[in-house]
Scaffold this motif. Structure first.
Motif, PDB file in Angstrom:
ATOM      1  N   LEU A 181      77.840  17.841  25.499  1.00  0.00           N
ATOM      2  CA  LEU A 181      77.553  16.668  26.308  1.00  0.00           C
ATOM      3  C   LEU A 181      78.279  15.442  25.777  1.00  0.00           C
ATOM      4  O   LEU A 181      78.640  15.369  24.604  1.00  0.00           O
ATOM      5  CB  LEU A 181      76.048  16.401  26.328  1.00  0.00           C
ATOM      6  N   ALA A 182      78.492  14.481  26.692  1.00  0.00           N
ATOM      7  CA  ALA A 182      79.097  13.223  26.284  1.00  0.00           C
ATOM      8  C   ALA A 182      78.244  12.561  25.211  1.00  0.00           C
ATOM      9  O   ALA A 182      77.014  12.550  25.286  1.00  0.00           O
ATOM     10  CB  ALA A 182      79.239  12.300  27.492  1.00  0.00           C
ATOM     11  N   ALA A 183      78.895  12.009  24.210  1.00  0.00           N
ATOM     12  CA  ALA A 183      78.174  11.466  23.062  1.00  0.00           C
ATOM     13  C   ALA A 183      77.353  10.234  23.420  1.00  0.00           C
ATOM     14  O   ALA A 183      76.330   9.959  22.803  1.00  0.00           O
ATOM     15  CB  ALA A 183      79.170  11.127  21.953  1.00  0.00           C
ATOM     16  N   ALA A 184      77.779   9.489  24.426  1.00  0.00           N
ATOM     17  CA  ALA A 184      77.103   8.223  24.735  1.00  0.00           C
ATOM     18  C   ALA A 184      76.797   8.129  26.226  1.00  0.00           C
ATOM     19  O   ALA A 184      77.160   7.165  26.889  1.00  0.00           O
ATOM     20  CB  ALA A 184      77.970   7.050  24.297  1.00  0.00           C
ATOM     21  N   ALA A 185      76.138   9.125  26.767  1.00  0.00           N
ATOM     22  CA  ALA A 185      75.755   9.085  28.174  1.00  0.00           C
ATOM     23  C   ALA A 185      74.729   7.970  28.393  1.00  0.00           C
ATOM     24  O   ALA A 185      73.702   7.929  27.707  1.00  0.00           O
ATOM     25  CB  ALA A 185      75.177  10.429  28.596  1.00  0.00           C
ATOM     26  N   PRO A 186      74.965   7.056  29.341  1.00  0.00           N
ATOM     27  CA  PRO A 186      74.083   5.888  29.503  1.00  0.00           C
ATOM     28  C   PRO A 186      72.835   6.188  30.320  1.00  0.00           C
ATOM     29  O   PRO A 186      72.476   5.449  31.245  1.00  0.00           O
ATOM     30  CB  PRO A 186      74.996   4.886  30.228  1.00  0.00           C
ATOM     31  N   VAL A 187      72.123   7.254  29.969  1.00  0.00           N
ATOM     32  CA  VAL A 187      70.969   7.664  30.769  1.00  0.00           C
ATOM     33  C   VAL A 187      69.836   6.649  30.715  1.00  0.00           C
ATOM     34  O   VAL A 187      69.072   6.511  31.675  1.00  0.00           O
ATOM     35  CB  VAL A 187      70.460   9.055  30.330  1.00  0.00           C
ATOM     36  N   ASP A 188      69.718   5.921  29.623  1.00  0.00           N
ATOM     37  CA  ASP A 188      68.619   4.975  29.500  1.00  0.00           C
ATOM     38  C   ASP A 188      68.822   3.734  30.364  1.00  0.00           C
ATOM     39  O   ASP A 188      67.912   2.898  30.473  1.00  0.00           O
ATOM     40  CB  ASP A 188      68.435   4.559  28.040  1.00  0.00           C
ATOM     41  N   ASP A 189      69.991   3.600  30.983  1.00  0.00           N
ATOM     42  CA  ASP A 189      70.237   2.477  31.882  1.00  0.00           C
ATOM     43  C   ASP A 189      69.677   2.725  33.282  1.00  0.00           C
ATOM     44  O   ASP A 189      69.669   1.818  34.114  1.00  0.00           O
ATOM     45  CB  ASP A 189      71.741   2.186  31.979  1.00  0.00           C
ATOM     46  N   ALA A 374      72.638  21.706  33.720  1.00  0.00           N
ATOM     47  CA  ALA A 374      71.522  22.305  32.989  1.00  0.00           C
ATOM     48  C   ALA A 374      71.444  21.769  31.569  1.00  0.00           C
ATOM     49  O   ALA A 374      70.353  21.491  31.048  1.00  0.00           O
ATOM     50  CB  ALA A 374      71.654  23.818  32.985  1.00  0.00           C
ATOM     51  N   ALA A 375      72.601  21.625  30.925  1.00  0.00           N
ATOM     52  CA  ALA A 375      72.615  21.076  29.570  1.00  0.00           C
ATOM     53  C   ALA A 375      72.123  19.633  29.569  1.00  0.00           C
ATOM     54  O   ALA A 375      71.378  19.210  28.679  1.00  0.00           O
ATOM     55  CB  ALA A 375      74.024  21.162  28.984  1.00  0.00           C
ATOM     56  N   ALA A 376      72.534  18.867  30.582  1.00  0.00           N
ATOM     57  CA  ALA A 376      72.084  17.476  30.684  1.00  0.00           C
ATOM     58  C   ALA A 376      70.583  17.399  30.917  1.00  0.00           C
ATOM     59  O   ALA A 376      69.885  16.572  30.320  1.00  0.00           O
ATOM     60  CB  ALA A 376      72.836  16.772  31.813  1.00  0.00           C
ATOM     61  N   ALA A 377      70.061  18.287  31.778  1.00  0.00           N
ATOM     62  CA  ALA A 377      68.625  18.294  32.045  1.00  0.00           C
ATOM     63  C   ALA A 377      67.836  18.639  30.794  1.00  0.00           C
ATOM     64  O   ALA A 377      66.796  18.019  30.496  1.00  0.00           O
ATOM     65  CB  ALA A 377      68.310  19.284  33.163  1.00  0.00           C
ATOM     66  N   GLU A 378      68.313  19.625  30.056  1.00  0.00           N
ATOM     67  CA  GLU A 378      67.608  20.046  28.846  1.00  0.00           C
ATOM     68  C   GLU A 378      67.606  18.955  27.790  1.00  0.00           C
ATOM     69  O   GLU A 378      66.611  18.759  27.088  1.00  0.00           O
ATOM     70  CB  GLU A 378      68.252  21.314  28.291  1.00  0.00           C
ATOM     71  N   MET A 443      69.519  13.123  34.612  1.00  0.00           N
ATOM     72  CA  MET A 443      70.333  14.335  34.502  1.00  0.00           C
ATOM     73  C   MET A 443      71.718  14.113  35.101  1.00  0.00           C
ATOM     74  O   MET A 443      72.742  14.466  34.489  1.00  0.00           O
ATOM     75  CB  MET A 443      69.645  15.491  35.233  1.00  0.00           C
ATOM     76  N   ASN A 444      71.771  13.513  36.283  1.00  0.00           N
ATOM     77  CA  ASN A 444      73.057  13.302  36.938  1.00  0.00           C
ATOM     78  C   ASN A 444      73.953  12.355  36.159  1.00  0.00           C
ATOM     79  O   ASN A 444      75.171  12.554  36.070  1.00  0.00           O
ATOM     80  CB  ASN A 444      72.837  12.769  38.353  1.00  0.00           C
ATOM     81  N   VAL A 445      73.367  11.303  35.595  1.00  0.00           N
ATOM     82  CA  VAL A 445      74.156  10.358  34.796  1.00  0.00           C
ATOM     83  C   VAL A 445      74.753  11.070  33.584  1.00  0.00           C
ATOM     84  O   VAL A 445      75.942  10.911  33.263  1.00  0.00           O
ATOM     85  CB  VAL A 445      73.297   9.159  34.373  1.00  0.00           C
ATOM     86  N   ALA A 446      73.954  11.872  32.899  1.00  0.00           N
ATOM     87  CA  ALA A 446      74.462  12.593  31.727  1.00  0.00           C
ATOM     88  C   ALA A 446      75.529  13.603  32.121  1.00  0.00           C
ATOM     89  O   ALA A 446      76.536  13.771  31.415  1.00  0.00           O
ATOM     90  CB  ALA A 446      73.313  13.297  31.012  1.00  0.00           C
ATOM     91  N   ALA A 447      75.346  14.283  33.252  1.00  0.00           N
ATOM     92  CA  ALA A 447      76.332  15.262  33.702  1.00  0.00           C
ATOM     93  C   ALA A 447      77.635  14.583  34.090  1.00  0.00           C
ATOM     94  O   ALA A 447      78.727  15.056  33.739  1.00  0.00           O
ATOM     95  CB  ALA A 447      75.781  16.066  34.880  1.00  0.00           C
ATOM     96  N   LEU A 448      77.537  13.469  34.801  1.00  0.00           N
ATOM     97  CA  LEU A 448      78.760  12.768  35.195  1.00  0.00           C
ATOM     98  C   LEU A 448      79.490  12.226  33.977  1.00  0.00           C
ATOM     99  O   LEU A 448      80.723  12.318  33.883  1.00  0.00           O
ATOM    100  CB  LEU A 448      78.429  11.645  36.179  1.00  0.00           C
ATOM    101  N   ALA A 449      78.742  11.657  33.032  1.00  0.00           N
ATOM    102  CA  ALA A 449      79.376  11.146  31.816  1.00  0.00           C
ATOM    103  C   ALA A 449      80.089  12.255  31.062  1.00  0.00           C
ATOM    104  O   ALA A 449      81.178  12.054  30.494  1.00  0.00           O
ATOM    105  CB  ALA A 449      78.325  10.483  30.921  1.00  0.00           C
ATOM    106  N   THR A 450      79.506  13.456  31.070  1.00  0.00           N
ATOM    107  CA  THR A 450      80.127  14.582  30.381  1.00  0.00           C
ATOM    108  C   THR A 450      81.401  15.008  31.083  1.00  0.00           C
ATOM    109  O   THR A 450      82.441  15.225  30.448  1.00  0.00           O
ATOM    110  CB  THR A 450      79.138  15.761  30.316  1.00  0.00           C
ATOM    111  N   LEU A 451      81.364  15.113  32.402  1.00  0.00           N
ATOM    112  CA  LEU A 451      82.561  15.491  33.146  1.00  0.00           C
ATOM    113  C   LEU A 451      83.646  14.431  33.017  1.00  0.00           C
ATOM    114  O   LEU A 451      84.837  14.751  33.038  1.00  0.00           O
ATOM    115  CB  LEU A 451      82.211  15.697  34.618  1.00  0.00           C
ATOM    116  N   ALA A 452      83.221  13.182  32.886  1.00  0.00           N
ATOM    117  CA  ALA A 452      84.196  12.097  32.793  1.00  0.00           C
ATOM    118  C   ALA A 452      84.884  12.035  31.445  1.00  0.00           C
ATOM    119  O   ALA A 452      85.917  11.372  31.305  1.00  0.00           O
ATOM    120  CB  ALA A 452      83.506  10.762  33.071  1.00  0.00           C
ATOM    121  N   THR A 453      84.352  12.712  30.439  1.00  0.00           N
ATOM    122  CA  THR A 453      84.934  12.634  29.096  1.00  0.00           C
ATOM    123  C   THR A 453      85.514  13.965  28.630  1.00  0.00           C
ATOM    124  O   THR A 453      85.849  14.112  27.462  1.00  0.00           O
ATOM    125  CB  THR A 453      83.875  12.174  28.078  1.00  0.00           C
TER     126      THR A 453
END
Length: 560
Positions: A181-189, A374-378, A443-453
């Motif tokens: 996963l992306a190291a700094a996914a902005p999920v808390d935003d 799935a990884a982002a959700a977990e 979950m979607n924010v983390a997944a998008l951040a991962t795909l973007a990096t």
């Protein structure tokens, strides 16, 4: 969410289901299917497999008492001899159901199981967005006919030994490397109160595609997107049965990878049993459209390298017109090859119980995208993930039909939402369960951040590299198991159907088990599943269908 009719709507379109080839294959082999049904020996058993794990699922499939099986989330429906299945039902806390003489089975999508039962269909099992029903020979198929204006139903002949929806907890053990996963996914935003305020605002308008209120919603969306730094906002006009409708598009051009595109979409139109009077559509789909706006806010503050497109579609309820227009434009403009992934959100705000379950749906060729979700959700949510490789009826489908990787995220309790497509689909119905919308957005924010990096290409030119439209487990010159000896530690996430890891191009029960990771060898599956046999038998039909689809996909407008 569109309910799609297998026989088409009044406008003559048969939109909303990928796998038209699959429908052709099944329809062309009804005799084979009927023979399989007849071999059931007079009984079904609905087995409870919630959290059972793949070893239990596999044992059920191998059990000599089982003639055929179908997996639907936390249920496995099996057929066989009544006496033999009685013991199996006891072992798995299941329920034994006697088959009626002369009955036929059907697989139905787009209509909740309780509604089908109320109309007289005998529901055997349901999971994800599919329901298996038994119809007596006396004309019970009338129960599958549309029961309300605008309702459209997917009806397919029954095919055994397939996974229609699978709980992630019951997936086979992974072979591929885990997603990094992306190291700094902005999920808390993600701000759930802000998202719900947008849901409430959108639900204040009647957003029926043919009505006047949708123009107010469109103007409001344009203004909200224009307020975000870096957003280039446009609208895309297209026709819906003589009415001009508009997509709203916010583009954030990537600073370091402008030719890599990630798309987030959800429809903003709505419908009801009386749409000319009222169609608030809070759950369907103000929840998903507000989710698009919320994700745009998050990534405007944390812009990644690739270009991001946030699209709110119109005309979804009439047949996916908005996403069809946008996907067609991507092709005609030459931009389709830039698309790495499409995120579709349709009905994300309701949960009927404490089980926060989310269905992720895509086509088999893009099963690897589910690994990222799935990884982002977990990592970031308490969501229970259910997956399906049998897509239909929402805005991810037009992209999949054109070879672009797309995933639908939808709350898994949609079929128990009593206000679905009703004038009573109002924000107060969502308020008690806002947590599910917040978690799907995280979950979607983390997944998008991962795909973007992550980036990956076929670095050694052997033809096994991952296409630009899907993600890789980790950055590298070539993410392919076939090259593992050359590039140790870098593994293929996307299935290309060519290497020796059994990519998910065929269903469970065949020589390769199409797990969520896409490449789990199924030692039990020496024989091809019935559906795969039908695919092979009707290959010529599939090619003909694909050619017709290519002809039918005409651009319906371009962003201005």
């Amino acid at each position: 969410m569109l309910n799609h009719s297998s026989s088409g709507s009044g406008n003559g379109r048969t939109r909303g289901t990928l796998g038209g080839w699959r429908g052709v294959a099944l329809a062309a082999a009804l005799v084979v299917t009927a023979a399989v049904e007849a071999a059931a020996g007079g009984a079904y058993a609905r087995l409870d497999v919630r959290g059972a794990g793949f070893a239990v699922i596999d044992a059920i499939r191998r059990d000599p008492r089982v003639t055929w099986w179908v997996e639907l989330d936390d249920v496995v429906l099996v057929g066989g001899d009544e006496t033999a299945l009685a013991g199996l039902a006891r072992e798995h806390g299941g329920r034994l159901l006697a088959a009626r003489a002369g009955a036929t089975l059907r697989v139905v999508g787009g209509v909740p199981a309780p509604l089908l039962a109320a109309r007289g269909a005998r529901v055997l099992a349901s999971g994800g967005r599919w329901v298996v029903v038994e119809l007596a020979a006396s004309g019970e198929d009338r129960a599958l006919a549309p029961g309300a204006p605008g309702e459209r139903v997917v009806v397919r002949p029954f095919a055994p030994n397939v996974v229609l929806a699978r709980a992630l907890a019951n997936a086979p053990p992974r072979v591929a490397a885990p997603v990094r996963l992306a190291a700094a996914a902005p999920v808390d935003d993600v701000e759930v109160t802000r998202w719900f305020a947008d849901v409430t605002t959108l639900a204040s308008w009647n957003r029926y595609t043919y009505g006047a209120g949708i123009a107010s919603a469109r103007t409001w969306l344009v203004q909200r997107f224009e307020a975000l730094p870096g957003a280039a906002v446009s609208t895309q006009a297209f026709q819906v049965n003589g009415t001009t409708a508009h997509n709203v598009i916010a583009r954030f051009t990537g600073a370091t990878a402008p030719d890599d595109w990630l798309i987030v979409g959800g429809h903003y139109d709505s419908t009801s049993q009386a749409p000319a009077t009222s169609a608030p559509g809070a759950e369907d789909n103000a929840s998903g459209c507000a989710g698009v706006l919320e994700m745009a806010r998050v990534f405007a503050a944390h812009p990644p390298g690739p270009t991001l497109l946030f699209v709110c579609y119109a005309g979804e309820e009439q047949g996916l017109y908005g996403s069809e227009a946008h996907a067609a434009w991507l092709v005609t403009s030459g931009n389709a090859a830039k698309v790495r992934a499409v995120f579709d959100m349709d009905m994300i705000g309701y949960s009927g119980d404490a089980d926060l379950d989310c269905l992720l749906e895509t086509g088999a060729a893009f099963a690897s995208l589910l690994d990222v979700y799935a990884a982002a959700a977990e990592a970031y949510t308490p969501l229970r993930i259910v997956t399906s490789l049998d897509p239909y009826g929402s805005d991810h489908v037009p992209y999949l039909e054109r070879g672009m990787g797309a995933v639908l995220a939808i709350e898994n309790d949609w079929d128990t939402y009593a206000d679905y497509h009703r004038t009573t689909d109002t924000p107060d119905k969502l308020a008690p369960s806002l947590i599910v919308g917040e978690q799907i957005l995280r979950m979607n924010v983390a997944a998008l951040a991962t795909l973007a990096t992550t980036q990956c290409t076929d670095g050694d030119g052997d033809g096994y590299g991952v296409p630009a439209s899907v993600a890789c487990a980790e950055p590298g010159p070539d993410c392919d198991d076939a090259d593992a000896a050359v590039n140790p530690g870098v593994h293929e996430v996307a299935g290309n159907g060519l290497d020796d890891d059994c990519d998910s191009l065929i269903d469970e029960g065949s020589a390769c088990d199409g797990a969520i990771g896409g490449r789990q060898a199924d030692e039990a599956g020496a024989a091809l599943s019935t559906e795969v046999i039908l695919m092979l038998v009707t290959l010529r039909c599939m090619r003909t269908w694909k050619k017709s689809m290519t002809t039918r996909h005409r651009p319906r407008g371009e962003p201005t």
